[in-house]
Design a protein around this motif. Sequence first.
Motif, PDB file in Angstrom:
ATOM      1  N   GLY A  60       0.786  -1.224   0.000  1.00 34.27           N
ATOM      2  CA  GLY A  60       0.000   0.000   0.000  1.00 34.27           C
ATOM      3  C   GLY A  60       0.816   1.271   0.000  1.00 34.27           C
ATOM      4  O   GLY A  60       0.241   2.367   0.078  1.00 34.27           O
ATOM      5  N   LEU A  61       2.134   1.168  -0.096  1.00 33.54           N
ATOM      6  CA  LEU A  61       3.007   2.344  -0.148  1.00 33.54           C
ATOM      7  C   LEU A  61       3.280   2.718  -1.594  1.00 33.54           C
ATOM      8  O   LEU A  61       3.530   1.846  -2.432  1.00 33.54           O
ATOM      9  N   ARG A  62       3.276   4.007  -1.895  1.00 33.53           N
ATOM     10  CA  ARG A  62       3.503   4.472  -3.269  1.00 33.53           C
ATOM     11  C   ARG A  62       5.010   4.630  -3.492  1.00 33.53           C
ATOM     12  O   ARG A  62       5.556   5.736  -3.474  1.00 33.53           O
ATOM     13  N   ALA A  63       5.683   3.509  -3.705  1.00 27.21           N
ATOM     14  CA  ALA A  63       7.139   3.483  -3.765  1.00 27.21           C
ATOM     15  C   ALA A  63       7.625   3.131  -5.166  1.00 27.21           C
ATOM     16  O   ALA A  63       6.991   2.360  -5.890  1.00 27.21           O
ATOM     17  N   PHE A  64       8.757   3.717  -5.537  1.00 30.38           N
ATOM     18  CA  PHE A  64       9.413   3.328  -6.781  1.00 30.38           C
ATOM     19  C   PHE A  64      10.920   3.483  -6.597  1.00 30.38           C
ATOM     20  O   PHE A  64      11.396   4.222  -5.729  1.00 30.38           O
ATOM     21  N   ALA A  65      11.669   2.743  -7.399  1.00 31.46           N
ATOM     22  CA  ALA A  65      13.131   2.779  -7.324  1.00 31.46           C
ATOM     23  C   ALA A  65      13.670   3.789  -8.327  1.00 31.46           C
ATOM     24  O   ALA A  65      13.170   3.899  -9.452  1.00 31.46           O
ATOM     25  N   VAL A  66      14.694   4.508  -7.919  1.00 28.35           N
ATOM     26  CA  VAL A  66      15.362   5.433  -8.827  1.00 28.35           C
ATOM     27  C   VAL A  66      16.863   5.329  -8.594  1.00 28.35           C
ATOM     28  O   VAL A  66      17.326   5.438  -7.449  1.00 28.35           O
ATOM     29  N   PRO A  67      17.665   5.060  -9.625  1.00 29.20           N
ATOM     30  CA  PRO A  67      19.121   5.012  -9.443  1.00 29.20           C
ATOM     31  C   PRO A  67      19.647   6.353  -8.964  1.00 29.20           C
ATOM     32  O   PRO A  67      19.186   7.414  -9.409  1.00 29.20           O
ATOM     33  N   ALA A  68      20.594   6.302  -8.063  1.00 28.43           N
ATOM     34  CA  ALA A  68      21.172   7.554  -7.555  1.00 28.43           C
ATOM     35  C   ALA A  68      21.744   8.391  -8.692  1.00 28.43           C
ATOM     36  O   ALA A  68      21.619   9.622  -8.694  1.00 28.43           O
ATOM     37  N   SER A  69      22.354   7.744  -9.667  1.00 23.79           N
ATOM     38  CA  SER A  69      22.945   8.479 -10.786  1.00 23.79           C
ATOM     39  C   SER A  69      21.885   9.204 -11.599  1.00 23.79           C
ATOM     40  O   SER A  69      22.121  10.299 -12.123  1.00 23.79           O
ATOM     41  N   GLU A  70      20.701   8.615 -11.704  1.00 22.74           N
ATOM     42  CA  GLU A  70      19.603   9.258 -12.425  1.00 22.74           C
ATOM     43  C   GLU A  70      19.031  10.415 -11.630  1.00 22.74           C
ATOM     44  O   GLU A  70      18.686  11.468 -12.189  1.00 22.74           O
ATOM     45  N   LEU A  71      18.944  10.252 -10.315  1.00 20.60           N
ATOM     46  CA  LEU A  71      18.393  11.309  -9.473  1.00 20.60           C
ATOM     47  C   LEU A  71      19.274  12.555  -9.505  1.00 20.60           C
ATOM     48  O   LEU A  71      18.779  13.676  -9.331  1.00 20.60           O
ATOM     49  N   LEU A  72      20.563  12.369  -9.750  1.00 21.06           N
ATOM     50  CA  LEU A  72      21.458  13.520  -9.844  1.00 21.06           C
ATOM     51  C   LEU A  72      21.038  14.470 -10.965  1.00 21.06           C
ATOM     52  O   LEU A  72      21.311  15.669 -10.911  1.00 21.06           O
ATOM     53  N   GLU A  73      20.392  13.922 -11.989  1.00 23.04           N
ATOM     54  CA  GLU A  73      20.003  14.724 -13.147  1.00 23.04           C
ATOM     55  C   GLU A  73      18.524  15.079 -13.139  1.00 23.04           C
ATOM     56  O   GLU A  73      18.042  15.701 -14.075  1.00 23.04           O
ATOM     57  N   ALA A  74      17.796  14.682 -12.093  1.00 27.31           N
ATOM     58  CA  ALA A  74      16.347  14.877 -12.066  1.00 27.31           C
ATOM     59  C   ALA A  74      15.965  15.981 -11.087  1.00 27.31           C
ATOM     60  O   ALA A  74      16.688  16.271 -10.128  1.00 27.31           O
ATOM     61  N   GLY A  75      14.789  16.555 -11.325  1.00 23.42           N
ATOM     62  CA  GLY A  75      14.219  17.476 -10.360  1.00 23.42           C
ATOM     63  C   GLY A  75      13.470  16.700  -9.292  1.00 23.42           C
ATOM     64  O   GLY A  75      13.614  15.479  -9.171  1.00 23.42           O
ATOM     65  N   PRO A  76      12.641  17.376  -8.501  1.00 29.48           N
ATOM     66  CA  PRO A  76      11.865  16.688  -7.452  1.00 29.48           C
ATOM     67  C   PRO A  76      10.978  15.596  -8.043  1.00 29.48           C
ATOM     68  O   PRO A  76      10.246  15.833  -9.011  1.00 29.48           O
ATOM     69  N   VAL A  77      11.043  14.408  -7.472  1.00 31.44           N
ATOM     70  CA  VAL A  77      10.248  13.290  -7.989  1.00 31.44           C
ATOM     71  C   VAL A  77       9.432  12.600  -6.905  1.00 31.44           C
ATOM     72  O   VAL A  77       8.627  11.727  -7.215  1.00 31.44           O
ATOM     73  N   ALA A  78       9.642  12.954  -5.626  1.00 29.81           N
ATOM     74  CA  ALA A  78       8.967  12.233  -4.550  1.00 29.81           C
ATOM     75  C   ALA A  78       8.779  13.136  -3.342  1.00 29.81           C
ATOM     76  O   ALA A  78       9.342  14.235  -3.258  1.00 29.81           O
ATOM     77  N   ASP A  79       7.982  12.645  -2.393  1.00 36.06           N
ATOM     78  CA  ASP A  79       7.748  13.364  -1.142  1.00 36.06           C
ATOM     79  C   ASP A  79       8.688  12.889  -0.038  1.00 36.06           C
ATOM     80  O   ASP A  79       8.968  13.625   0.910  1.00 36.06           O
ATOM     81  N   VAL A  80       9.143  11.641  -0.155  1.00 32.03           N
ATOM     82  CA  VAL A  80      10.063  11.042   0.811  1.00 32.03           C
ATOM     83  C   VAL A  80      11.121  10.272   0.022  1.00 32.03           C
ATOM     84  O   VAL A  80      10.796   9.579  -0.951  1.00 32.03           O
ATOM     85  N   TYR A  81      12.383  10.403   0.446  1.00 32.71           N
ATOM     86  CA  TYR A  81      13.475   9.690  -0.200  1.00 32.71           C
ATOM     87  C   TYR A  81      14.123   8.756   0.826  1.00 32.71           C
ATOM     88  O   TYR A  81      14.448   9.184   1.936  1.00 32.71           O
ATOM     89  N   VAL A  82      14.304   7.493   0.444  1.00 32.37           N
ATOM     90  CA  VAL A  82      15.014   6.538   1.282  1.00 32.37           C
ATOM     91  C   VAL A  82      16.326   6.213   0.587  1.00 32.37           C
ATOM     92  O   VAL A  82      16.337   5.574  -0.475  1.00 32.37           O
ATOM     93  N   GLY A  83      17.427   6.681   1.161  1.00 33.52           N
ATOM     94  CA  GLY A  83      18.746   6.430   0.599  1.00 33.52           C
ATOM     95  C   GLY A  83      19.330   5.156   1.181  1.00 33.52           C
ATOM     96  O   GLY A  83      19.416   5.008   2.396  1.00 33.52           O
ATOM     97  N   ILE A  84      19.723   4.230   0.315  1.00 35.12           N
ATOM     98  CA  ILE A  84      20.214   2.915   0.739  1.00 35.12           C
ATOM     99  C   ILE A  84      21.692   2.808   0.400  1.00 35.12           C
ATOM    100  O   ILE A  84      22.079   2.901  -0.762  1.00 35.12           O
ATOM    101  N   SER A  85      22.531   2.619   1.422  1.00 36.34           N
ATOM    102  CA  SER A  85      23.967   2.452   1.207  1.00 36.34           C
ATOM    103  C   SER A  85      24.552   1.739   2.408  1.00 36.34           C
ATOM    104  O   SER A  85      24.651   2.323   3.495  1.00 36.34           O
ATOM    105  N   GLU A  86      24.948   0.475   2.239  1.00 35.29           N
ATOM    106  CA  GLU A  86      25.499  -0.293   3.353  1.00 35.29           C
ATOM    107  C   GLU A  86      26.669   0.432   3.982  1.00 35.29           C
ATOM    108  O   GLU A  86      26.769   0.547   5.206  1.00 35.29           O
TER     109      GLU A  86
END
Length: 328
Positions: A60-86
Amino acid sequence: MRFQEGIDAQPAVLAASAKAVQDALPRLAPPDPGSVVALVGIGASEHVARSVAPVWRDLGLRAFAVPASELLEAGPVADVYVGISESGRSAETVAALRQVTVRRVGVTNFVDSVLAEVVDELLPMESGPDSPVYTTGYSATLQTMGLLGEHWSGTTSDWSALPGLAERVIAEAKPVVESVAERFDRARIIDVVGSGASNATAGEGALLLREAARAHTAAHETYNYLHGPMEPVDDSCACIVVGDDREVRLARELSGLGCQTLLVTRRSDVEPDEALTVLTLPEPPSALAGTVLEILPLQLLGWSLAARRGLRADGFRYEQDDIKLDGR
């Protein structure tokens, strides 16, 4: 930690990390209803994000994946960002989140990392040391994202069963992997195929076989694979197919072409043949717990192939000086 040690350490690491994550979850309030959640990562973490997104949407969550490299070139795309990096040091993920001005949640193993400095909230995995070719950190990340998604959606699975299931899969998969390792070692290319939650297994499986054994691999989504990418397949190839649906028919078709095929599935009604080896996994407590179990035999295959090729799987030949940041 060496690669083989990391494989065997995962049951204990999963148990310890789950407790740490569950203790921290109450501090992370769910997103506002209707919020769009972007799951951001690169490398192994991007593979995790691609599997987490459809599972979270099912919750029920409105989630989608976006590569970090792609987000560097994008404007605002979401209301919440979850950054994943071990490691918390992935340069592209940190740079992408640094330019975001809305809620940012970091998922990492290191609370003193650079990622921790640029996010608003942190979910520490506390999964301990990892091997250079990710083992413990990868499976703990999948578990953490599963627990976070259930916390935010108000659902519950019995994650306490996962360490025991992981131990069982490692033990049962070792002889199966050894039975196919020689044939996979001779293959000119190894395709790894999966869909849905198993997207991560296909992507990470192909990646770790390249990293650990320097094998030529390719990762494919199941249904895309049917639209042309399987055309070069013949008896000089090998294929790992992960899944329970169209994947079963695909595995049979590939083996019929003489392609050495390993089917990793929860189905117990699939008969092996001369070119088809079937590894049946136990039923997992949740979809993302299932992806943890799926990666274990691929890790074992990576180690077996590396050992056959005289490789230690303890580092990389082509280190890049701009993909990891200092700070811990």
